[in-house]
Design a protein around this motif. Structure first.
Motif, mmCIF file in Angstrom:
data_model
loop_
_atom_site.group_PDB
_atom_site.id
_atom_site.type_symbol
_atom_site.label_atom_id
_atom_site.label_comp_id
_atom_site.label_asym_id
_atom_site.label_seq_id
_atom_site.Cartn_x
_atom_site.Cartn_y
_atom_site.Cartn_z
ATOM 1 N N SER A 66 30.658 35.233 8.659
ATOM 2 C CA SER A 66 31.645 34.867 9.680
ATOM 3 C C SER A 66 32.850 35.792 9.646
ATOM 4 O O SER A 66 33.511 35.996 10.666
ATOM 5 N N SER A 70 31.671 38.861 11.815
ATOM 6 C CA SER A 70 31.596 38.617 13.260
ATOM 7 C C SER A 70 32.873 38.024 13.830
ATOM 8 O O SER A 70 33.110 38.107 15.034
ATOM 9 N N GLY A 114 33.445 35.123 14.461
ATOM 10 C CA GLY A 114 33.104 34.088 15.420
ATOM 11 C C GLY A 114 32.841 34.590 16.831
ATOM 12 O O GLY A 114 32.774 33.786 17.762
ATOM 13 N N ASP A 115 32.698 35.895 17.005
ATOM 14 C CA ASP A 115 32.429 36.464 18.327
ATOM 15 C C ASP A 115 30.955 36.247 18.678
ATOM 16 O O ASP A 115 30.054 36.732 17.971
ATOM 17 N N ASN A 116 30.709 35.556 19.772
ATOM 18 C CA ASN A 116 29.332 35.249 20.170
ATOM 19 C C ASN A 116 28.538 36.493 20.539
ATOM 20 O O ASN A 116 27.299 36.464 20.544
ATOM 21 N N ARG A 117 29.235 37.579 20.866
ATOM 22 C CA ARG A 117 28.524 38.806 21.239
ATOM 23 C C ARG A 117 27.896 39.489 20.035
ATOM 24 O O ARG A 117 27.034 40.353 20.194
ATOM 25 N N SER A 166 25.568 39.249 17.086
ATOM 26 C CA SER A 166 24.471 38.418 16.575
ATOM 27 C C SER A 166 24.401 38.483 15.058
ATOM 28 O O SER A 166 24.994 39.365 14.413
ATOM 29 N N ARG A 167 23.646 37.551 14.493
ATOM 30 C CA ARG A 167 23.439 37.540 13.044
ATOM 31 C C ARG A 167 22.744 38.830 12.609
ATOM 32 O O ARG A 167 23.088 39.404 11.562
#
Length: 692
Positions: A523, A526, A528-531, A533-534
């Motif tokens: 986390s 990222s 928390g950016d939805n763009r 991906s894992r």
């Protein structure tokens, strides 16, 4: 023009107006149900208990409405049907504790009564009348009261019904008031937090974090008390008082007018109280904010405090603020203790004295127009008014504290913030041009006539002594500040013409001391950016070599991260920050000596990843170890806010100037960070280590 605190609180209250209206409606129903009690009592006294003194007539009706006495039936005059025959009129009058039967009409039953030798004397002024009378036994008296019992039972049942309505209305009022208050505070906190994120960076340079936190937590919590406790008590109190005065005027206009003296006294007292209390509460909220600030600062710097043994000094500083806070809290306690209960008790006593003095004695002996039932109901209603008054007075301290807190919150929200522009812009190539840029944080310029060009994919290194202006250039590039003179363009477009959010969406940064948020390693990459991906997160971590240093963690990339990543090593935090920048794929990358806190072994792991990361990006490096920027396309040497040298490493070494001397000093000293140069920390707002 800024709106008043009260109007702004009203605007927030209107966001939950449906639940507030529902609560106030239930409150009104509950007040009406409660105030029905004295009217029921009045009816019971005047129409049943004391109505036995009304005229009775002989009747042949032997129903439940008639009373039997000496084998004769008698019925109250107001209970005869139209056209029903009335016989001989009789009266039952009370003298002392006994009732007497008078077998004739009584001209004037009101007056001073005495009973002697079978005769009841009634004196009114100078006129005295006498009537032959027979004392009634308890059984005989009960026979006259027996017809009243159905009406009494009916009133008792009605009272119980109103009691049930009042209970349900109280529950609904409390639930809806608190529910709406929670909705309002949720929106207020959300708005405050959102506004904090829009505030310019320089705002946080001058206001300690603890004070900002106090505005969002303590002050909004005090406002919550306003909507729950204060609003509940004041709305209940006001509606109760209105209902009480309506009831008093319905009972008797003169009694109602007599009781109006309470209103100006309450209004005047509230004005005087708030005038004093506001001064105290302003200091109290300020001291609480300062206490939060010093606690936050002490926790952040606990290691430094202990290393330099400053525990005693910090404790004394804290105790000074705490003692001052206690002093003004005690002043508020003294103010409340001296005024609240004393005022209410004094008003209650004065009201009862006036009512009883003016009407009471006359009502008891029947010389005034006010019946005993009216007097009882009036005293009952008047007594009920002081309960909401007590609730209102006891909430004045919370009211004033809440208004002061609301003023502090709205002052924060009135700070000019940066505009938030929806949407995004295409990823720019990253050609950066500074042209004659001069900048000052306050009065003195820290940058003077800075001009340079960074082409796409080029690496530009910024070197210089502490305070030379390296971090200021980065702050201008991120538009945390704007220059007073000159222009900055990206791909030929003025940065001041671009929305700040769009501009920063294609920038990334890796700090010397990276900032990690509470969460997991993944986390923090990222954010928390939805763009992102894992898969992209894991690829970025592998490309920077993080899988090698983080593989021993029990949960791998899902390992929990506490505040600031204190459980991870400096090298691990730096790798996570590197992966964060890589995952956002910025067009412009800033490296604040990203390898200065990493050991030699870890540095060798990410050197190749650095080269991959810089490809296709315009990279700015704030250099600490000059040996790490030898491959830079362009090196800018700053001194006192000016670029004094520029060129590649070989070109600058050939010149033999300031850069040459610094490089020789570092190499000669054999130290990674020479005495002549140090890394300059970027302003705290950049410390998020994100592409912002």
């Amino acid at each position: 023009m800024t709106q008043s605190t009260g109007k702004r609180l009203l605007q927030y209250a209107l966001t939950a107006k449906k639940t507030f209206i529902a609560a106030l409606l239930l409150l009104s129903i509950g007040v009406a149900a409660e105030l029905a009690g004295p009217f029921i009592a009045k009816s019971m006294i005047d129409n049943h208990m004391l109505a036995i003194e009304k005229p009775y007539f002989q009747t042949v009706d032997s129903s439940k409405e008639a009373a039997e006495y000496n084998d004769t039936y008698y019925k109250r005059g107001d209970r005869f049907e139209p056209g029903e025959a009335k016989g001989q009129e009789i009266r039952l009058l009370q003298e002392g504790r006994s009732f007497y039967f008078i077998n004739e009409a009584v001209a004037q039953p009101e007056g001073q009564r005495t009973y002697r030798d079978g005769v009841l004397y009634i004196q009114r002024g100078d006129n005295e009348l006498s009537y032959p009378a027979v004392k009634l036994s308890a059984t005989e008296l009960f026979s006259f009261y027996k017809p009243e019992l159905p009406g009494i039972y009916e009133l008792v049942g009605l009272y119980a019904l109103f009691l049930v309505i009042s209970i349900f209305a109280e529950f609904g009022k409390t639930y809806w008031l608190q529910s709406s208050a929670n909705q309002v505070i949720r929106k207020l906190r959300t708005d405050v937090y959102a506004h904090i994120q829009r505030l310019p960076v320089y705002f946080f340079d001058n206001l300690p974090a603890g004070k900002v936190v106090s505005r969002v937590t303590n002050d909004t919590e005090a406002i919550k008390d306003l909507f729950i406790a204060v609003l509940s008590n004041f709305s209940t109190g006001i509606i109760n008082i209105i209902g009480v005065y309506v009831a008093m005027f319905l009972l008797d206009v003169r009694l109602g007018l007599l009781s109006l003296f309470l209103i100006p006294i309450l209004v005047l007292w509230i004005i005087l109280y708030r005038k004093i209390a506001t001064k105290y509460n302003t200091i109290i909220r300020s001291r609480l904010s300062e206490i939060n600030a010093i606690i936050n600062e002490s926790i952040q710097g606990m290691s430094i405090i202990r290393i330099f043994r400053r525990q005693k000094q910090r404790r004394e500083e804290f105790e000074g603020l705490n003692d001052d806070y206690l002093k003004y809290q005690n002043k508020m306690l003294n103010l409340n203790a001296f005024t609240s209960h004393n005022l209410v008790n004094s008003l209650r006593s004065l009201s009862f004295v006036l009512v009883l003095w003016y009407f009471g004695f006359g009502s008891l002996n029947g010389t005034t127009f006010v019946s005993l039932g009216v007097l009882y109901a009036f005293v009952d209603v008047l007594g009920r008014m002081f309960q909401p008054i007590t609730g209102m007075v006891n909430q004045l301290a919370n009211l004033d504290s809440s208004m002061v807190s609301a003023g502090r919150v709205f002052t924060l929200m009135d700070e000019p913030g940066e505009l938030v522009t929806d949407g995004s812009m295409p990823r720019y190539k990253g050609k950066v041009v500074f042209k004659d840029v001069s900048f000052a944080y306050k009065k003195d310029f820290v940058l003077r006539d800075i001009s340079f060009e960074a082409r796409p994919g080029e690496t530009v290194a910024l070197v210089g002594h502490t305070g030379s202006g390296k971090s200021s250039i980065i702050n201008l590039l991120f538009r945390f500040y704007d220059p007073q003179r000159g222009s900055i363009t990206i791909d030929g477009q003025e940065v001041t013409d671009m929305p700040k959010q769009w501009l920063r969406s294609h920038m990334g940064i890796v700090l010397q001391d990276p900032y990690l948020f509470t969460g997991t390693i993944a986390s923090n990459v990222s954010l928390g950016d939805n763009r992102i991906s894992r898969e992209r997160v894991e690829r970025a971590l592998r490309e920077v070599g993080a899988d090698k240093l983080l593989s021993h963690l029990p949960q791998g990339f899902d390992e929990p991260v506490v505040e600031k990543g204190s459980t991870l090593s400096a090298g691990q935090r730096q790798l996570i920050s590197f992966a964060r920048a890589l995952s956002f794929d910025p067009a412009i990358l800033i490296l604040d000596e990203a390898t200065s806190n990493i050991d030699t072994e870890t540095e060798s792991v990410i050197q190749d990843a650095l080269e991959v990361l810089k490809k296709g990006r315009t990279t700015f490096i704030i250099a600490h170890r000059l040996s790490t920027i030898r491959s830079a396309d362009q090196i800018l040497v700053l001194h006192r806010g000016e670029i004094v040298e520029r060129g590649s490493h070989e070109e600058l070494m050939a010149i033999g100037g300031r850069y040459f001397n610094m490089y020789q000093l570092q190499v000669g000293a054999g130290a990674a960070g020479g005495a002549g140069i140090s890394a300059v920390p970027i302003t705290p707002a950049i410390a998020a280590s994100s592409p912002l």
